[in-house]
Design a protein around this motif. Structure first.
Motif, PDB file in Angstrom:
ATOM      1  N   ALA A 125     -22.483  20.888 -11.201  1.00  0.00           N
ATOM      2  CA  ALA A 125     -23.675  20.272 -11.793  1.00  0.00           C
ATOM      3  C   ALA A 125     -24.888  21.213 -11.709  1.00  0.00           C
ATOM      4  O   ALA A 125     -25.652  21.351 -12.685  1.00  0.00           O
ATOM      5  CB  ALA A 125     -23.973  18.953 -11.087  1.00  0.00           C
ATOM      6  N   LEU A 126     -25.079  21.865 -10.558  1.00  0.00           N
ATOM      7  CA  LEU A 126     -26.239  22.752 -10.382  1.00  0.00           C
ATOM      8  C   LEU A 126     -26.173  23.949 -11.320  1.00  0.00           C
ATOM      9  O   LEU A 126     -27.183  24.334 -11.933  1.00  0.00           O
ATOM     10  CB  LEU A 126     -26.314  23.215  -8.924  1.00  0.00           C
ATOM     11  N   LEU A 127     -24.985  24.561 -11.454  1.00  0.00           N
ATOM     12  CA  LEU A 127     -24.854  25.722 -12.343  1.00  0.00           C
ATOM     13  C   LEU A 127     -25.073  25.332 -13.799  1.00  0.00           C
ATOM     14  O   LEU A 127     -25.720  26.064 -14.563  1.00  0.00           O
ATOM     15  CB  LEU A 127     -23.476  26.365 -12.162  1.00  0.00           C
ATOM     16  N   ALA A 128     -24.537  24.169 -14.198  1.00  0.00           N
ATOM     17  CA  ALA A 128     -24.736  23.713 -15.575  1.00  0.00           C
ATOM     18  C   ALA A 128     -26.212  23.406 -15.832  1.00  0.00           C
ATOM     19  O   ALA A 128     -26.757  23.727 -16.899  1.00  0.00           O
ATOM     20  CB  ALA A 128     -23.875  22.474 -15.840  1.00  0.00           C
ATOM     21  N   TRP A 129     -26.882  22.810 -14.863  1.00  0.00           N
ATOM     22  CA  TRP A 129     -28.293  22.461 -15.010  1.00  0.00           C
ATOM     23  C   TRP A 129     -29.158  23.716 -15.148  1.00  0.00           C
ATOM     24  O   TRP A 129     -30.150  23.739 -15.891  1.00  0.00           O
ATOM     25  CB  TRP A 129     -28.724  21.636 -13.803  1.00  0.00           C
ATOM     26  N   GLN A 130     -28.763  24.789 -14.439  1.00  0.00           N
ATOM     27  CA  GLN A 130     -29.513  26.039 -14.502  1.00  0.00           C
ATOM     28  C   GLN A 130     -29.127  26.898 -15.700  1.00  0.00           C
ATOM     29  O   GLN A 130     -29.682  27.978 -15.892  1.00  0.00           O
ATOM     30  CB  GLN A 130     -29.278  26.842 -13.206  1.00  0.00           C
ATOM     31  N   GLY A 131     -28.178  26.461 -16.513  1.00  0.00           N
ATOM     32  CA  GLY A 131     -27.731  27.236 -17.672  1.00  0.00           C
ATOM     33  C   GLY A 131     -26.947  28.472 -17.296  1.00  0.00           C
ATOM     34  O   GLY A 131     -26.907  29.448 -18.057  1.00  0.00           O
ATOM     35  N   MET A 132     -26.318  28.464 -16.123  1.00  0.00           N
ATOM     36  CA  MET A 132     -25.605  29.645 -15.616  1.00  0.00           C
ATOM     37  C   MET A 132     -24.091  29.496 -15.727  1.00  0.00           C
ATOM     38  O   MET A 132     -23.343  30.247 -15.112  1.00  0.00           O
ATOM     39  CB  MET A 132     -25.974  29.871 -14.143  1.00  0.00           C
ATOM     40  N   LEU A 133     -23.625  28.548 -16.512  1.00  0.00           N
ATOM     41  CA  LEU A 133     -22.195  28.254 -16.581  1.00  0.00           C
ATOM     42  C   LEU A 133     -21.612  28.739 -17.903  1.00  0.00           C
ATOM     43  O   LEU A 133     -22.031  28.297 -18.978  1.00  0.00           O
ATOM     44  CB  LEU A 133     -21.971  26.740 -16.429  1.00  0.00           C
ATOM     45  N   GLY A 134     -20.646  29.679 -17.805  1.00  0.00           N
ATOM     46  CA  GLY A 134     -19.926  30.136 -18.983  1.00  0.00           C
ATOM     47  C   GLY A 134     -18.584  29.431 -19.090  1.00  0.00           C
ATOM     48  O   GLY A 134     -18.218  28.622 -18.225  1.00  0.00           O
ATOM     49  N   PRO A 135     -17.796  29.749 -20.120  1.00  0.00           N
ATOM     50  CA  PRO A 135     -16.516  29.046 -20.312  1.00  0.00           C
ATOM     51  C   PRO A 135     -15.552  29.236 -19.145  1.00  0.00           C
ATOM     52  O   PRO A 135     -14.904  28.275 -18.711  1.00  0.00           O
ATOM     53  CB  PRO A 135     -15.966  29.643 -21.609  1.00  0.00           C
TER      54      PRO A 135
ATOM     55  N   SER B 263     -14.813   6.246  -7.997  1.00  0.00           N
ATOM     56  CA  SER B 263     -14.566   7.689  -8.116  1.00  0.00           C
ATOM     57  C   SER B 263     -13.863   8.041  -9.417  1.00  0.00           C
ATOM     58  O   SER B 263     -14.156   9.070 -10.028  1.00  0.00           O
ATOM     59  CB  SER B 263     -13.751   8.185  -6.920  1.00  0.00           C
ATOM     60  N   ASN B 264     -12.946   7.189  -9.867  1.00  0.00           N
ATOM     61  CA  ASN B 264     -12.264   7.470 -11.132  1.00  0.00           C
ATOM     62  C   ASN B 264     -13.215   7.369 -12.320  1.00  0.00           C
ATOM     63  O   ASN B 264     -13.068   8.100 -13.309  1.00  0.00           O
ATOM     64  CB  ASN B 264     -11.083   6.520 -11.314  1.00  0.00           C
ATOM     65  N   THR B 265     -14.187   6.460 -12.235  1.00  0.00           N
ATOM     66  CA  THR B 265     -15.193   6.396 -13.297  1.00  0.00           C
ATOM     67  C   THR B 265     -15.951   7.714 -13.371  1.00  0.00           C
ATOM     68  O   THR B 265     -16.159   8.273 -14.465  1.00  0.00           O
ATOM     69  CB  THR B 265     -16.176   5.238 -13.039  1.00  0.00           C
ATOM     70  N   GLY B 266     -16.356   8.224 -12.215  1.00  0.00           N
ATOM     71  CA  GLY B 266     -17.043   9.510 -12.194  1.00  0.00           C
ATOM     72  C   GLY B 266     -16.174  10.642 -12.708  1.00  0.00           C
ATOM     73  O   GLY B 266     -16.641  11.528 -13.430  1.00  0.00           O
ATOM     74  N   MET B 267     -14.872  10.607 -12.356  1.00  0.00           N
ATOM     75  CA  MET B 267     -13.970  11.665 -12.802  1.00  0.00           C
ATOM     76  C   MET B 267     -13.847  11.673 -14.325  1.00  0.00           C
ATOM     77  O   MET B 267     -13.879  12.735 -14.962  1.00  0.00           O
ATOM     78  CB  MET B 267     -12.599  11.458 -12.177  1.00  0.00           C
ATOM     79  N   TRP B 268     -13.727  10.470 -14.929  1.00  0.00           N
ATOM     80  CA  TRP B 268     -13.595  10.418 -16.384  1.00  0.00           C
ATOM     81  C   TRP B 268     -14.893  10.814 -17.077  1.00  0.00           C
ATOM     82  O   TRP B 268     -14.865  11.427 -18.157  1.00  0.00           O
ATOM     83  CB  TRP B 268     -13.157   9.022 -16.826  1.00  0.00           C
ATOM     84  N   MET B 269     -16.026  10.507 -16.470  1.00  0.00           N
ATOM     85  CA  MET B 269     -17.295  10.976 -17.023  1.00  0.00           C
ATOM     86  C   MET B 269     -17.334  12.501 -17.012  1.00  0.00           C
ATOM     87  O   MET B 269     -17.740  13.136 -17.996  1.00  0.00           O
ATOM     88  CB  MET B 269     -18.452  10.407 -16.204  1.00  0.00           C
ATOM     89  N   GLN B 270     -16.900  13.090 -15.897  1.00  0.00           N
ATOM     90  CA  GLN B 270     -16.915  14.546 -15.823  1.00  0.00           C
ATOM     91  C   GLN B 270     -15.943  15.174 -16.822  1.00  0.00           C
ATOM     92  O   GLN B 270     -16.266  16.161 -17.480  1.00  0.00           O
ATOM     93  CB  GLN B 270     -16.559  15.007 -14.422  1.00  0.00           C
ATOM     94  N   ASN B 271     -14.738  14.598 -16.938  1.00  0.00           N
ATOM     95  CA  ASN B 271     -13.768  15.144 -17.888  1.00  0.00           C
ATOM     96  C   ASN B 271     -14.315  15.128 -19.305  1.00  0.00           C
ATOM     97  O   ASN B 271     -14.105  16.067 -20.084  1.00  0.00           O
ATOM     98  CB  ASN B 271     -12.468  14.341 -17.823  1.00  0.00           C
ATOM     99  N   THR B 272     -15.008  14.032 -19.652  1.00  0.00           N
ATOM    100  CA  THR B 272     -15.608  13.953 -20.986  1.00  0.00           C
ATOM    101  C   THR B 272     -16.673  15.023 -21.151  1.00  0.00           C
ATOM    102  O   THR B 272     -16.719  15.725 -22.171  1.00  0.00           O
ATOM    103  CB  THR B 272     -16.215  12.555 -21.200  1.00  0.00           C
ATOM    104  N   GLY B 273     -17.519  15.165 -20.127  1.00  0.00           N
ATOM    105  CA  GLY B 273     -18.572  16.180 -20.202  1.00  0.00           C
ATOM    106  C   GLY B 273     -18.023  17.589 -20.267  1.00  0.00           C
ATOM    107  O   GLY B 273     -18.516  18.427 -21.040  1.00  0.00           O
ATOM    108  N   ALA B 274     -16.981  17.877 -19.461  1.00  0.00           N
ATOM    109  CA  ALA B 274     -16.409  19.226 -19.441  1.00  0.00           C
ATOM    110  C   ALA B 274     -15.726  19.549 -20.765  1.00  0.00           C
ATOM    111  O   ALA B 274     -15.883  20.658 -21.306  1.00  0.00           O
ATOM    112  CB  ALA B 274     -15.417  19.344 -18.293  1.00  0.00           C
ATOM    113  N   GLY B 275     -14.950  18.591 -21.299  1.00  0.00           N
ATOM    114  CA  GLY B 275     -14.284  18.836 -22.576  1.00  0.00           C
ATOM    115  C   GLY B 275     -15.274  19.081 -23.693  1.00  0.00           C
ATOM    116  O   GLY B 275     -15.100  19.993 -24.511  1.00  0.00           O
ATOM    117  N   TRP B 276     -16.334  18.278 -23.719  1.00  0.00           N
ATOM    118  CA  TRP B 276     -17.330  18.449 -24.792  1.00  0.00           C
ATOM    119  C   TRP B 276     -18.120  19.741 -24.602  1.00  0.00           C
ATOM    120  O   TRP B 276     -18.433  20.429 -25.570  1.00  0.00           O
ATOM    121  CB  TRP B 276     -18.262  17.249 -24.830  1.00  0.00           C
ATOM    122  N   MET B 277     -18.437  20.089 -23.371  1.00  0.00           N
ATOM    123  CA  MET B 277     -19.186  21.318 -23.118  1.00  0.00           C
ATOM    124  C   MET B 277     -18.401  22.537 -23.585  1.00  0.00           C
ATOM    125  O   MET B 277     -18.966  23.488 -24.142  1.00  0.00           O
ATOM    126  CB  MET B 277     -19.502  21.431 -21.629  1.00  0.00           C
TER     127      MET B 277
END
Length: 536
Positions: A96-106, A25-39
């Motif tokens: 994940a679903l909102l980001a995939w659909q391009g519906m996610l703002g800052p 779970s921590n591996t997944g959390m760090w992957m998400q943190n990296t993705g969110a920060g970069w996004m």
């Protein structure tokens, strides 16, 4: 083949199961943190907005740590953890679903990061409190360090995988993998056969449990010192989390895979330091270890702020990882080892309230500093303040106090009151009235100063065990007579007192009783609050 000292807790099957699930779970959390920060660097590329992602993930822990700790102590901990993991998985799936659909703002990214952080906040005190349940006390310090090693293994591989995943499949892929990782934890918790402790008393009420946790913390010098030092350490060390994505993208001119590699370098430093920590304990006490960690963390932040080449940045993050696990695991061990089981999740919740408060404010402050001073100078200033504050709070000891002893004779029995009268059984069962507890002493005037010092310790014992208030009175006509009073919320809370006391607490009370010089032992009594009869 004998395991290294740092890996010995893995001998215990329940700990091994939960440790491996947490690794996932921590591996997944760090992957998400990296993705969110970069996004966020694409959605709103300002230091303040990028740091808001980190603030959103940390702020819930600051807000919810205390109620989360109280719930974790009064409900079935296994079911509670499963519910928290399910919440995180659902929130991660929506992200994940909102980001995939391009519906996610800052601000949508910030809001859903906050939702995931809320699940983490509810989970953290309970998860930390499970470690003493699945390993013996002799392995507890090593288990806490091993938890830190596992966390930083994921810090090494999670961001690296996350960076390459963002580069190849976009941030939404990291969000989906994070949601999936929490399903693994739910499965592990379903396989964990937890034996809940049995007390024979009803469950504590939520508000009473919170009040007892606060009272325990307020009257525990070692825990208070741990909380203070944790807050100061994380307040200034937090600058990395808010500013690193922008430093990689703007100051170093690199892509998302380099953000992952920089975080991986930190993880490698943390894992290496984690294996060395068990041997370091024989050379340096906890106070010195946390101070050294603060100084090293400060040096790493200054070096990172002045980096204009990837090699300097990687070196700085490696040193930062060493400092991070050294300080964080030592403070976490101090927090866990200084509290008994009945209040552990609450105490850890209060500790996390303070430390994540430091991380939250530190991330926001560094974001503001990045706007005003620039990224490099904001990091450097945070580093200087991290080192200075670490030295400034060194005098607040996080070493456990020695228990009182008497060399001349064994300690006497602690004063015990007479059993409750059968005629009052129905009133006591109603549990709606407060209980006043009393112990009467006769003290040689020559022992007055010693007795007062012991009573100061007794006061902390009573308040740690659930007392709402405590007082000591001296008879003005007979200076040898003293009366100790303390008030508890109800008869049930009074019955809980004995089970809440540690061996050290009992030794303190017995040492105070040893000063009694009367013909009989100190007299103990209990009085039930009776509402006045209204006048006609």
């Amino acid at each position: 083949m004998q395991l290294p000292a740092a890996l010995l807790p893995l001998r215990h099957p329940a700990f091994r199961l939960l440790w491996l699930a947490n690794l996932c779970s921590n591996t997944g959390m760090w992957m998400q943190n990296t993705g969110a920060g970069w996004m966020m660097t694409s959605l709103a590329p300002s230091p303040l907005m990028v740091s808001m992602v980190q603030v959103a993930s940390l702020l819930p822990v600051f807000l919810l740590a205390l109620p989360a700790g109280a719930l974790a102590d009064i409900v079935d901990r296994r079911h509670y953890l499963i519910a928290a993991q399910a919440w995180i998985a659902v929130a991660g799936t929506i992200l994940a679903l909102l980001a995939w659909q391009g519906m996610l703002g800052p601000w949508g990214l910030v809001a859903l990061t906050f939702a995931i952080g809320a699940g983490t906040a509810m989970n953290s005190p309970a998860w930390s409190a499970t470690t003493p349940e699945v390993v013996p006390r002799a392995d507890l310090a090593s288990a806490i360090v091993l938890n830190g090693i596992g966390f930083n293994i994921t810090r090494a591989i999670g961001p690296a995988i996350g960076g390459f995943t963002v580069a190849s499949a976009g941030p939404e892929a990291t969000f989906a993998l994070n949601a999936l990782s929490f399903l693994v934890v739910i499965v592990a918790l379903l396989f964990w056969k937890r034996e809940a402790p049995r007390t024979g008393l009803p469950k504590e009420h939520f508000l009473s449990a919170m009040r007892a946790g606060i009272g325990f913390t307020r009257n525990s010098p070692v825990l208070r010192a741990t909380i203070l030092r944790g807050f100061m350490f994380f307040l200034f060390a937090a600058a990395v989390w808010g500013l690193l994505p922008l430093l990689v993208r703007q100051q170093l001119g690199l892509g998302p895979e380099w953000l992952g590699l920089m975080l991986a370098s930190m993880g490698v430093g943390a894992v290496g330091a984690g294996f060395v920590l068990p041997s370091l304990r024989s050379r340096l006490d906890r106070n010195g270890t946390v101070t050294v960690a603060a100084i090293l963390g400060g040096v790493a932040l200054v070096l990172l702020g002045q980096a204009h080449h990837w090699s300097i940045g990687v070196l700085a993050m490696f040193l930062y990882g060493v400092a991070w696990i050294t300080g964080a695991s030592t403070l976490q061990a101090s927090a866990q080892l200084s509290v008994p089981g009945w209040v552990r999740a609450r105490a850890i919740g209060i500790y996390q309230f303070a430390t994540f408060g430091g991380l939250t404010f530190g991330s926001a402050l560094s974001g503001w500093g990045g706007e005003v001073l620039g990224i490099g100078w904001a990091l450097a200033l945070s580093g200087v303040l991290c080192a200075i504050s670490g030295v400034a709070v060194h005098r607040f000891s996080i070493e456990p106090a020695a228990s009182p002893t008497r060399e001349s004779s064994p300690l006497p029995v602690i004063p015990a009151p007479e059993p409750a009268a059968p005629a009052l059984a129905a009133i006591l069962a109603d549990d709606s009235s407060r209980v006043l507890e009393v112990v009467r002493y006769q003290i040689d005037p020559a022992d007055r100063a010693t007795f007062l010092a012991m009573m100061a310790e007794c006061r902390q014992v009573r308040l740690r065990s659930g007392a709402l208030g405590w007082r000591l009175f001296e008879d003005v006509a007979h200076p040898e007579r003293w009366v100790e009073f303390w008030l508890v919320e109800s008869w049930t809370e009074h019955l809980r007192e004995a089970g809440r006391m540690t061996e050290s607490d009992l030794a303190i009370l017995a040492a105070a009783a040893a000063l009694h010089r009367g013909p009989a032992p100190p007299e103990a009594a209990r009085y039930l609050n009776v509402p006045p009869i209204p006048s006609s």
